[in-house]
Design a protein around this motif. Sequence first.
Motif, PDB file in Angstrom:
ATOM      1  N   LEU A 157      75.877  45.870  59.633  1.00  0.00           N
ATOM      2  CA  LEU A 157      74.595  46.325  60.166  1.00  0.00           C
ATOM      3  C   LEU A 157      73.815  47.055  59.079  1.00  0.00           C
ATOM      4  CD1 LEU A 157      75.851  47.653  63.617  1.00  0.00           C
ATOM      5  CD2 LEU A 157      74.957  45.392  63.072  1.00  0.00           C
ATOM      6  N   VAL A 204      80.782  42.141  61.657  1.00  0.00           N
ATOM      7  CA  VAL A 204      79.361  42.051  61.334  1.00  0.00           C
ATOM      8  C   VAL A 204      78.962  43.304  60.564  1.00  0.00           C
ATOM      9  CG1 VAL A 204      78.776  40.577  63.289  1.00  0.00           C
ATOM     10  CG2 VAL A 204      78.640  43.037  63.552  1.00  0.00           C
ATOM     11  N   ALA A 223      77.043  53.883  66.789  1.00  0.00           N
ATOM     12  CA  ALA A 223      78.119  52.927  66.530  1.00  0.00           C
ATOM     13  C   ALA A 223      79.289  53.602  65.843  1.00  0.00           C
ATOM     14  CB  ALA A 223      77.595  51.798  65.653  1.00  0.00           C
ATOM     15  N   GLN A 254      81.430  46.464  61.750  1.00  0.00           N
ATOM     16  CA  GLN A 254      82.181  46.569  62.992  1.00  0.00           C
ATOM     17  C   GLN A 254      82.373  45.208  63.621  1.00  0.00           C
ATOM     18  OE1 GLN A 254      79.206  48.294  66.102  1.00  0.00           O
ATOM     19  NE2 GLN A 254      78.850  49.297  64.138  1.00  0.00           N
ATOM     20  N   CYS A 266      76.510  47.391  53.364  1.00  0.00           N
ATOM     21  CA  CYS A 266      76.119  47.627  54.756  1.00  0.00           C
ATOM     22  C   CYS A 266      76.382  49.075  55.155  1.00  0.00           C
ATOM     23  CB  CYS A 266      76.900  46.701  55.686  1.00  0.00           C
ATOM     24  SG  CYS A 266      76.639  44.953  55.348  1.00  0.00           S
ATOM     25  N   ILE A 280      71.310  42.482  60.338  1.00  0.00           N
ATOM     26  CA  ILE A 280      72.697  42.153  60.647  1.00  0.00           C
ATOM     27  C   ILE A 280      73.152  40.978  59.782  1.00  0.00           C
ATOM     28  CG2 ILE A 280      72.085  40.612  62.550  1.00  0.00           C
ATOM     29  CD1 ILE A 280      74.587  41.697  64.037  1.00  0.00           C
ATOM     30  N   ALA A 296      76.744  46.382  68.021  1.00  0.00           N
ATOM     31  CA  ALA A 296      76.646  45.054  67.427  1.00  0.00           C
ATOM     32  C   ALA A 296      76.339  44.003  68.488  1.00  0.00           C
ATOM     33  CB  ALA A 296      77.934  44.705  66.691  1.00  0.00           C
ATOM     34  N   SER A 297      77.026  44.046  69.623  1.00  0.00           N
ATOM     35  CA  SER A 297      76.810  43.021  70.648  1.00  0.00           C
ATOM     36  C   SER A 297      75.402  43.122  71.238  1.00  0.00           C
ATOM     37  CB  SER A 297      77.862  43.109  71.751  1.00  0.00           C
ATOM     38  OG  SER A 297      77.779  44.332  72.439  1.00  0.00           O
ATOM     39  N   LEU A 331      72.626  51.897  66.363  1.00  0.00           N
ATOM     40  CA  LEU A 331      73.358  51.983  65.108  1.00  0.00           C
ATOM     41  C   LEU A 331      73.866  53.391  64.862  1.00  0.00           C
ATOM     42  CD1 LEU A 331      71.106  49.788  62.807  1.00  0.00           C
ATOM     43  CD2 LEU A 331      73.245  49.159  63.912  1.00  0.00           C
ATOM     44  N   ALA A 364      81.951  42.248  66.254  1.00  0.00           N
ATOM     45  CA  ALA A 364      80.782  41.793  67.008  1.00  0.00           C
ATOM     46  C   ALA A 364      80.839  42.238  68.464  1.00  0.00           C
ATOM     47  CB  ALA A 364      80.661  40.272  66.927  1.00  0.00           C
TER      48      ALA A 364
END
Length: 113
Positions: free
Chosen positions: A73, A71, A19, A46, A42, A104, A53-54, A16, A48
């Motif tokens: 986070l 999504v 990110a 970002q 959040c 998430i 995130a992935s 995170l 997915a």
Amino acid sequence: MFSRVAALTLVALPLLAAATPLDVRGGGEPASSCSTGPVQCCNSVQKASAPAASTLIGLLGIVLQNTNVLVGLTCSPITVIGAGNSECSAQAVCCQDNSHGSLISVGCVPVTL
């Protein structure tokens, strides 16, 4: 269950931090249009398909039909709508799936408070 969530949180924190969030502040739908649950605040929003995130989606075993979905986070519900940005200094969103704890939220749309 608690130890699994704690372990995932520890694994996810460095991801995170690295990110690159989308800047969705200041735009979007009105918060009153959110019909899927409470508006979420959040730390990061970002796609997915973004690496952080992935990875988190994979660790949690979440299956998505579309990796272009937004999504959120590390989210928490916003309790007072109409208080302006004082309730959320990060990114306010309305998400279709908030069932994964605060880690998430899936299918998010930016909202204006």
